[in-house]
Design a protein around this motif. Structure first.
Motif, PDB file in Angstrom:
ATOM      1  N   SER A 169       7.911  61.765 -11.339  1.00  0.00           N
ATOM      2  CA  SER A 169       9.222  61.127 -11.458  1.00  0.00           C
ATOM      3  C   SER A 169      10.335  62.046 -10.964  1.00  0.00           C
ATOM      4  O   SER A 169      11.323  61.582 -10.377  1.00  0.00           O
ATOM      5  CB  SER A 169       9.476  60.722 -12.912  1.00  0.00           C
ATOM      6  N   ALA A 170      10.175  63.351 -11.192  1.00  0.00           N
ATOM      7  CA  ALA A 170      11.201  64.317 -10.773  1.00  0.00           C
ATOM      8  C   ALA A 170      11.374  64.345  -9.257  1.00  0.00           C
ATOM      9  O   ALA A 170      12.414  64.780  -8.751  1.00  0.00           O
ATOM     10  CB  ALA A 170      10.844  65.705 -11.293  1.00  0.00           C
ATOM     11  N   ARG A 171      10.378  63.853  -8.518  1.00  0.00           N
ATOM     12  CA  ARG A 171      10.472  63.798  -7.056  1.00  0.00           C
ATOM     13  C   ARG A 171      11.315  62.610  -6.599  1.00  0.00           C
ATOM     14  O   ARG A 171      11.601  62.461  -5.416  1.00  0.00           O
ATOM     15  CB  ARG A 171       9.069  63.719  -6.455  1.00  0.00           C
ATOM     16  N   GLN A 172      11.677  61.771  -7.544  1.00  0.00           N
ATOM     17  CA  GLN A 172      12.476  60.569  -7.301  1.00  0.00           C
ATOM     18  C   GLN A 172      11.775  59.639  -6.304  1.00  0.00           C
ATOM     19  O   GLN A 172      10.588  59.365  -6.471  1.00  0.00           O
ATOM     20  CB  GLN A 172      13.896  60.959  -6.895  1.00  0.00           C
ATOM     21  N   PHE A 173      12.468  59.131  -5.283  1.00  0.00           N
ATOM     22  CA  PHE A 173      11.874  58.106  -4.420  1.00  0.00           C
ATOM     23  C   PHE A 173      10.786  58.681  -3.514  1.00  0.00           C
ATOM     24  O   PHE A 173      11.008  59.649  -2.791  1.00  0.00           O
ATOM     25  CB  PHE A 173      12.951  57.421  -3.580  1.00  0.00           C
ATOM     26  N   ILE A 174       9.600  58.045  -3.579  1.00  0.00           N
ATOM     27  CA  ILE A 174       8.430  58.485  -2.821  1.00  0.00           C
ATOM     28  C   ILE A 174       7.979  57.331  -1.923  1.00  0.00           C
ATOM     29  O   ILE A 174       7.815  56.200  -2.395  1.00  0.00           O
ATOM     30  CB  ILE A 174       7.287  58.887  -3.778  1.00  0.00           C
ATOM     31  N   PRO A 175       7.767  57.576  -0.624  1.00  0.00           N
ATOM     32  CA  PRO A 175       7.349  56.510   0.296  1.00  0.00           C
ATOM     33  C   PRO A 175       6.006  55.898  -0.114  1.00  0.00           C
ATOM     34  O   PRO A 175       5.105  56.605  -0.583  1.00  0.00           O
ATOM     35  CB  PRO A 175       7.235  57.225   1.647  1.00  0.00           C
ATOM     36  N   THR A 176       5.890  54.599   0.053  1.00  0.00           N
ATOM     37  CA  THR A 176       4.641  53.919  -0.278  1.00  0.00           C
ATOM     38  C   THR A 176       3.503  54.406   0.612  1.00  0.00           C
ATOM     39  O   THR A 176       3.706  54.756   1.775  1.00  0.00           O
ATOM     40  CB  THR A 176       4.787  52.392  -0.152  1.00  0.00           C
ATOM     41  N   MET A 177       2.319  54.438   0.049  1.00  0.00           N
ATOM     42  CA  MET A 177       1.126  54.820   0.799  1.00  0.00           C
ATOM     43  C   MET A 177       0.294  53.598   1.176  1.00  0.00           C
ATOM     44  O   MET A 177      -0.766  53.723   1.772  1.00  0.00           O
ATOM     45  CB  MET A 177       0.278  55.791  -0.028  1.00  0.00           C
ATOM     46  N   ARG A 178       0.791  52.421   0.782  1.00  0.00           N
ATOM     47  CA  ARG A 178       0.114  51.175   1.149  1.00  0.00           C
ATOM     48  C   ARG A 178       1.150  50.057   1.147  1.00  0.00           C
ATOM     49  O   ARG A 178       1.934  49.939   0.214  1.00  0.00           O
ATOM     50  CB  ARG A 178      -1.015  50.850   0.171  1.00  0.00           C
ATOM     51  N   LYS A 329      11.628  47.816   1.987  1.00  0.00           N
ATOM     52  CA  LYS A 329      10.633  46.750   1.993  1.00  0.00           C
ATOM     53  C   LYS A 329       9.467  47.112   2.903  1.00  0.00           C
ATOM     54  O   LYS A 329       9.597  47.948   3.800  1.00  0.00           O
ATOM     55  CB  LYS A 329      11.258  45.431   2.472  1.00  0.00           C
ATOM     56  N   GLY A 330       8.343  46.440   2.664  1.00  0.00           N
ATOM     57  CA  GLY A 330       7.182  46.603   3.529  1.00  0.00           C
ATOM     58  C   GLY A 330       6.723  48.042   3.630  1.00  0.00           C
ATOM     59  O   GLY A 330       6.617  48.764   2.636  1.00  0.00           O
ATOM     60  N   ALA A 331       6.489  48.489   4.868  1.00  0.00           N
ATOM     61  CA  ALA A 331       6.003  49.849   5.096  1.00  0.00           C
ATOM     62  C   ALA A 331       7.060  50.897   4.771  1.00  0.00           C
ATOM     63  O   ALA A 331       6.741  52.079   4.615  1.00  0.00           O
ATOM     64  CB  ALA A 331       5.548  49.996   6.550  1.00  0.00           C
ATOM     65  N   SER A 332       8.330  50.476   4.637  1.00  0.00           N
ATOM     66  CA  SER A 332       9.423  51.411   4.346  1.00  0.00           C
ATOM     67  C   SER A 332       9.774  51.448   2.854  1.00  0.00           C
ATOM     68  O   SER A 332      10.746  52.096   2.462  1.00  0.00           O
ATOM     69  CB  SER A 332      10.669  51.025   5.155  1.00  0.00           C
ATOM     70  N   GLU A 333       8.998  50.757   2.025  1.00  0.00           N
ATOM     71  CA  GLU A 333       9.299  50.719   0.592  1.00  0.00           C
ATOM     72  C   GLU A 333       9.076  52.095  -0.041  1.00  0.00           C
ATOM     73  O   GLU A 333       8.176  52.839   0.349  1.00  0.00           O
ATOM     74  CB  GLU A 333       8.423  49.681  -0.107  1.00  0.00           C
ATOM     75  N   GLU A 334       9.926  52.421  -1.030  1.00  0.00           N
ATOM     76  CA  GLU A 334       9.804  53.687  -1.754  1.00  0.00           C
ATOM     77  C   GLU A 334       9.855  53.416  -3.252  1.00  0.00           C
ATOM     78  O   GLU A 334      10.483  52.456  -3.707  1.00  0.00           O
ATOM     79  CB  GLU A 334      10.936  54.645  -1.357  1.00  0.00           C
ATOM     80  N   PHE A 335       9.198  54.303  -4.033  1.00  0.00           N
ATOM     81  CA  PHE A 335       9.098  54.114  -5.477  1.00  0.00           C
ATOM     82  C   PHE A 335       9.606  55.340  -6.230  1.00  0.00           C
ATOM     83  O   PHE A 335       9.289  56.476  -5.868  1.00  0.00           O
ATOM     84  CB  PHE A 335       7.639  53.861  -5.887  1.00  0.00           C
ATOM     85  N   TRP A 336      10.356  55.063  -7.293  1.00  0.00           N
ATOM     86  CA  TRP A 336      10.756  56.119  -8.231  1.00  0.00           C
ATOM     87  C   TRP A 336      10.198  55.706  -9.591  1.00  0.00           C
ATOM     88  O   TRP A 336      10.677  54.767 -10.220  1.00  0.00           O
ATOM     89  CB  TRP A 336      12.275  56.236  -8.278  1.00  0.00           C
TER      90      TRP A 336
END
Length: 402
Positions: A169-178, A329-336
């Motif tokens: 979580s401390a890394r904040q937004f992480i690019p999706t791997m799928r 969105k899509g391949a550019s989605e990121e998760f925190w």
């Protein structure tokens, strides 16, 4: 039937869960109040058994084998010392019965009655007419004496997993791997070093992981478990039979398919509905051909309640429900990954309540194969995120990152 309750059963159940009080429910009918008799449905019987209060299966028939239990009946701000009888009559196959003495003086048809176990006694609460917030408040010494507020401990494995999630979580937004809906879970499990697999076993040292996008959590349902019907006891003997009877042609996909949500509340647009039957021992998917004639119903498939309870207990002995904020969105989605709800233990008596109230639904995902057969993606039992706490014995919420 709990569906006859004049207040929201799932919401009331959640209040008991938040307070940490195990509970079973009854809804008296007008006939039941007149005759001083109510069915002890499967969920209530399971609750009594789990609380070591009573086992109907070991009880002999007849009034001479009736068991009476001291009961404190709470109505608004009043407490009445009374009794509850548990028995099996000689008639009607000895179907289990329950009755709280003096209930008709304090309840009307449709009122939701909660039953809690304190030592060898019952606490009966008319939830329709009682302010539960006041009852559950720490200042209520009597209720706190019955049900003290307990501290919660976690295992070393759970503590280690929480630390790993906090680091992520401390890394904040992480690019999706799928790309796609499964990206949020796949990315987190990859960061934790968990390999993707189709096993039903828990993901991390016995702890199941369920990850979702936070913006969708409130209303979107989460798959709690999957379980095929009991084909040997069903009229339809497989996914192909269901597709043949209820599937419809999709011109875009050029195939027949059946992707539908089914609940106990009412038939869906395909006439499919769930129904708890045999005193809640079975869950049936029924077909109502004519919405204007509810008396004409066809039973398609059934699940045994014992099997459903076994499945959810197997799947969720301990689970971390992780919520992620998203952008792109899509391949550019990121998760925190920002918060975790940690659940341990399941409350087996709750499953019929969630199904009958419509909080839990079944999803058919069946499509026709190129060879004319049928392929299903599981028979999914789903629950809205807001109702998840009701299914488990213990629940704790953690914010991973301030």
């Amino acid at each position: 039937m709990l569906s006859l309750s004049n207040i929201d059963v799932a919401a009331t159940l959640e209040k008991f869960k938040e307070r940490g009080v195990p509970v079973g429910f009854l809804v008296p009918t007008e006939t039941g109040l007149k005759k001083s008799i109510m069915d002890a449905h499967e969920g209530l019987r399971r609750f009594f058994l789990k609380q070591n209060l009573h086992d109907y299966d070991k009880q002999l028939k007849g009034t001479e084998n009736k068991k009476e239990i001291r009961t404190l009946l709470i109505h608004q701000d009043k407490v009445l010392d009374t009794k509850t009888s548990l028995y099996r009559p000689n008639s009607k196959n000895g179907d289990p019965r329950v009755w709280v003495y003096n209930l008709k003086k304090f309840a009307s048809s449709g009122d939701l009655i909660a039953l809690c176990v304190f030592e060898d006694s019952l606490i009966a609460i008319n939830c329709t007419r009682t302010d539960l917030r006041t009852l559950f408040d720490e200042s209520n010494r009597l209720f706190c004496q019955w049900f003290p507020i307990k501290s919660k401990d976690i295992s070393e494995d759970a503590r280690e997993l929480l630390e790993m999630l906090s680091d992520i979580s401390a890394r904040q937004f992480i690019p999706t791997m799928r790309r796609g809906d499964t990206g949020v879970g796949f990315t987190l499990e990859s960061l934790l070093g968990i390999e993707a697999n189709s096993s039903k076993a828990p993901d991390f040292r016995g702890i199941e992981l369920k990850t979702s996008r936070a913006r969708k959590q409130t209303n979107k349902q989460t798959t709690v478990f999957s379980q095929v019907p009991n084909w040997s006891m069903s009229n339809l003997k497989g996914s192909k039979d269901i597709l043949d009877k209820h599937g419809r042609f999709n011109p875009q996909k050029e195939r027949r398919q059946l992707f539908h949500e089914i609940s106990c509340i009412k038939p869906n647009s395909y006439g499919l509905q769930l129904a708890l039957q045999d005193n809640n021992d079975t869950l049936a998917q029924i077909y109502v051909p004519d919405p204007l004639n509810q008396n004409k119903k066809e039973k398609d498939v059934i699940w045994m309640m014992d099997k459903l309870v076994e499945r959810v207990e197997e799947k969720h002995k301990e689970t971390m429900w992780i919520a992620a904020e998203t952008k792109g969105k899509g391949a550019s989605e990121e998760f925190w990954y920002k918060s975790v709800t940690h659940t341990t233990g399941t409350d087996s008596a709750v499953l019929p309540i969630l199904l009958e109230s419509g909080a839990m639904t079944v999803h058919y995902l069946i499509r026709e194969t190129p060879t004319g057969g049928a392929k299903d993606q599981g028979y999914l039992f789903k629950l809205a995120a807001k109702h998840l706490p009701t299914l488990f014995a213990n629940i704790t919420h953690y914010d991973l990152y301030p």
